[in-house]
Write an enzyme that holds these catalytic residues in place. Sequence first.
Site, PDB file in Angstrom:
ATOM      1  N   VAL A 101       6.927  -0.490  -3.285  1.00  0.00           N
ATOM      2  CA  VAL A 101       7.723  -0.424  -4.512  1.00  0.00           C
ATOM      3  C   VAL A 101       8.464  -1.735  -4.772  1.00  0.00           C
ATOM      4  O   VAL A 101       8.393  -2.308  -5.854  1.00  0.00           O
ATOM      5  CB  VAL A 101       8.723   0.764  -4.441  1.00  0.00           C
ATOM      6  CG1 VAL A 101       9.783   0.665  -5.534  1.00  0.00           C
ATOM      7  CG2 VAL A 101       7.968   2.064  -4.587  1.00  0.00           C
ATOM      8  N   GLU A 121      11.533   5.236  -9.379  1.00  0.00           N
ATOM      9  CA  GLU A 121      10.253   4.547  -9.605  1.00  0.00           C
ATOM     10  C   GLU A 121       9.133   5.586  -9.689  1.00  0.00           C
ATOM     11  O   GLU A 121       9.044   6.455  -8.837  1.00  0.00           O
ATOM     12  CB  GLU A 121       9.987   3.571  -8.458  1.00  0.00           C
ATOM     13  CG  GLU A 121       8.716   2.790  -8.615  1.00  0.00           C
ATOM     14  CD  GLU A 121       8.624   2.110  -9.972  1.00  0.00           C
ATOM     15  OE1 GLU A 121       9.489   1.269 -10.275  1.00  0.00           O
ATOM     16  OE2 GLU A 121       7.697   2.432 -10.742  1.00  0.00           O
ATOM     17  N   PHE A 122       8.283   5.452 -10.709  1.00  0.00           N
ATOM     18  CA  PHE A 122       7.199   6.429 -10.893  1.00  0.00           C
ATOM     19  C   PHE A 122       5.815   5.822 -10.675  1.00  0.00           C
ATOM     20  O   PHE A 122       4.810   6.460 -10.986  1.00  0.00           O
ATOM     21  CB  PHE A 122       7.285   7.039 -12.298  1.00  0.00           C
ATOM     22  CG  PHE A 122       8.567   7.794 -12.535  1.00  0.00           C
ATOM     23  CD1 PHE A 122       8.763   9.064 -12.005  1.00  0.00           C
ATOM     24  CD2 PHE A 122       9.594   7.234 -13.282  1.00  0.00           C
ATOM     25  CE1 PHE A 122       9.952   9.756 -12.214  1.00  0.00           C
ATOM     26  CE2 PHE A 122      10.782   7.916 -13.495  1.00  0.00           C
ATOM     27  CZ  PHE A 122      10.962   9.183 -12.961  1.00  0.00           C
ATOM     28  N   LEU A 123       5.756   4.576 -10.158  1.00  0.00           N
ATOM     29  CA  LEU A 123       4.439   3.950  -9.999  1.00  0.00           C
ATOM     30  C   LEU A 123       3.571   4.712  -9.009  1.00  0.00           C
ATOM     31  O   LEU A 123       4.074   5.427  -8.142  1.00  0.00           O
ATOM     32  CB  LEU A 123       4.580   2.490  -9.552  1.00  0.00           C
ATOM     33  CG  LEU A 123       5.206   2.152  -8.194  1.00  0.00           C
ATOM     34  CD1 LEU A 123       4.276   2.423  -7.023  1.00  0.00           C
ATOM     35  CD2 LEU A 123       5.612   0.703  -8.185  1.00  0.00           C
ATOM     36  N   GLU A 159       0.582   4.208  -6.165  1.00  0.00           N
ATOM     37  CA  GLU A 159      -0.157   3.219  -5.386  1.00  0.00           C
ATOM     38  C   GLU A 159      -1.608   3.228  -5.862  1.00  0.00           C
ATOM     39  O   GLU A 159      -2.152   4.279  -6.166  1.00  0.00           O
ATOM     40  CB  GLU A 159      -0.093   3.556  -3.893  1.00  0.00           C
ATOM     41  CG  GLU A 159       1.245   3.202  -3.288  1.00  0.00           C
ATOM     42  CD  GLU A 159       1.379   3.631  -1.841  1.00  0.00           C
ATOM     43  OE1 GLU A 159       0.370   3.711  -1.129  1.00  0.00           O
ATOM     44  OE2 GLU A 159       2.525   3.895  -1.427  1.00  0.00           O
ATOM     45  N   ASN A 172       7.787  14.608  -8.700  1.00  0.00           N
ATOM     46  CA  ASN A 172       6.824  14.581  -7.602  1.00  0.00           C
ATOM     47  C   ASN A 172       6.513  15.984  -7.086  1.00  0.00           C
ATOM     48  O   ASN A 172       5.373  16.289  -6.751  1.00  0.00           O
ATOM     49  CB  ASN A 172       7.350  13.709  -6.453  1.00  0.00           C
ATOM     50  CG  ASN A 172       6.927  12.260  -6.627  1.00  0.00           C
ATOM     51  OD1 ASN A 172       6.349  11.903  -7.647  1.00  0.00           O
ATOM     52  ND2 ASN A 172       7.211  11.414  -5.653  1.00  0.00           N
ATOM     53  N   ALA A 189      -9.279  19.751  -7.065  1.00  0.00           N
ATOM     54  CA  ALA A 189      -9.232  20.437  -5.771  1.00  0.00           C
ATOM     55  C   ALA A 189      -9.717  19.489  -4.689  1.00  0.00           C
ATOM     56  O   ALA A 189     -10.521  18.595  -4.944  1.00  0.00           O
ATOM     57  CB  ALA A 189     -10.106  21.676  -5.827  1.00  0.00           C
ATOM     58  N   CYS A 228       4.702   9.724  -0.493  1.00  0.00           N
ATOM     59  CA  CYS A 228       5.675  10.312  -1.427  1.00  0.00           C
ATOM     60  C   CYS A 228       5.668  11.838  -1.472  1.00  0.00           C
ATOM     61  O   CYS A 228       6.683  12.461  -1.151  1.00  0.00           O
ATOM     62  CB  CYS A 228       5.460   9.741  -2.820  1.00  0.00           C
ATOM     63  SG  CYS A 228       5.896   8.002  -2.890  1.00  0.00           S
TER      64      CYS A 228
END
Length: 434
Positions: free
Chosen positions: A11, A151-153, A155, A212, A256, A264
């Site tokens: 991040v 932070e919503f980034l 990976e 999340n 699925a 996270c």
Amino acid sequence: MNITVVGTGYVGLVTGACFSDWGHNVLCVDNDENKVKMLKQLQMPIYEDGLEELVKRNVAAGRLHFTSSIAEGVKFAEVIFIAVGTPPGYRGAANLSYVEQVGREVAEHMTDYKLLVEKSTVPVNTHEQLKRTVSKYLRADIPFDVASNPEFLKEGSAIEDAYNPDRIVIGVESVRAEKLLQEIYKPIVEKTKCSLLVMNPASAELTKHASNSFLAMKISFINAVARVCELADADVEQVAQGMGLDSRIGPKFLRAGVGYGGSCFPKDVDAFIQIADHLGYNFELLKEVQRVNKTQREHVMQKIQRELWVIQDKVVAILGLAFKPGTDDVRESPSLYFVPQLSEARAKLRLWDPVAEERFREQFPSEKYFSDPIEAATGADLLLILTDWPEVKSLDLDKLKSVMNCPVIIDGRNVFDPKLVRAKGFTYHSVGRE
Ligand SMILES: NC(=O)c1ccc[n+]([C@@H]2O[C@H](COP(=O)([O-])OP(=O)(O)OC[C@H]3O[C@@H](n4cnc5c(N)ncnc54)[C@H](O)[C@@H]3O)[C@@H](O)[C@H]2O)c1
């Protein structure tokens, strides 16, 4: 504007590099001397698409710098972002010792007003604790603010996310703090016209945990549906498509598979349960989300067991060690469950991942690693797919079959079309499509 970012992980480094690319002067601080040394030599300590180029460009432009000195960081900027880790601590609650340490260190070096911004994911009301800590360790009566800017980034697409945010959330308690954060995000808000939501810090902190946890819930929901599909001779991919086209539901996070992992979702769901509990609410719904996620792995393991019968001495190739494609992050990755389980059962493992091998090797140095998926599959009695890397999706199935000892695939990510793979002569088990 001058900005300090403390913590140069997934991040902090991406955030710092993007801020500098938007025209700000950024100093990234990390107490890991080795990381700072690497960064000063323009070597990336993590893998993220486009990051190296972004860092190099902004270092060359003189807008991005690195140091291991928090004193320098405090002196450099009025706004200090805290982007250190908040790993799982006692009974799943977030370990806030790194955040607290930064709060103490900043306070000890402060000589004028600072805005401390929580970028790390923290439980609701952490800002109150942080304010208390800073006040306690300040050497003089110096004004400061604490704000939340979760932070919503993601990976794997972190830079793209920073450049095209769905929204920016800031939690502030003063006009001064709000103005500073508005100024920092002005370039991207003007360019993308994304919403910048201003709220109180508690709501901002909670927005992150709630987001999340909701996404994790979507994954567990579709995995539970997949289990019913397997029992009812239905196809979860078709069910998910039928659900996802409803605009109230949406197609994302309805894949699925072997369950969610990463740095996270598991820890944030856990921490959200713990903080809710602490506040007096028993979040049973999220406990079920966790249970479904855990049993999903066990369920896939049972499929392996059923296929191999005796696991001992069987050659098992595993494709994918990262928790998802596009990253070298193996934290809470499904591979960390399957590799020890299969090793303990004395399978002979052959592992492949295009970027996460090095990180995985740190924990499992004696396993066998291969640089090519076909090479990894050579002589295998069973192939287990854990990450849907493009290289896996585009595997030459005829070649794969010709090198395997037994053409058996357990697909934890529903990468292939079952009819097509079975027509090629494979025994194929995926998730929710038996
Ligand atoms: N990784 C993600 O996809 C993601 C997305 C959104 C939010 N977050 C949150 O952001 C935070 C950071 O996550 P990450 O994945 O970047 O973690 P990380 O472990 O990759 O990086 C944390 C960095 O902080 C440094 N650090 C620790 N204590 C320090 C100190 N006192 N002074 C200076 N540096 C220090 C570490 O050396 C490390 O480089 C976490 O709270 C996480 O939950 C992560």
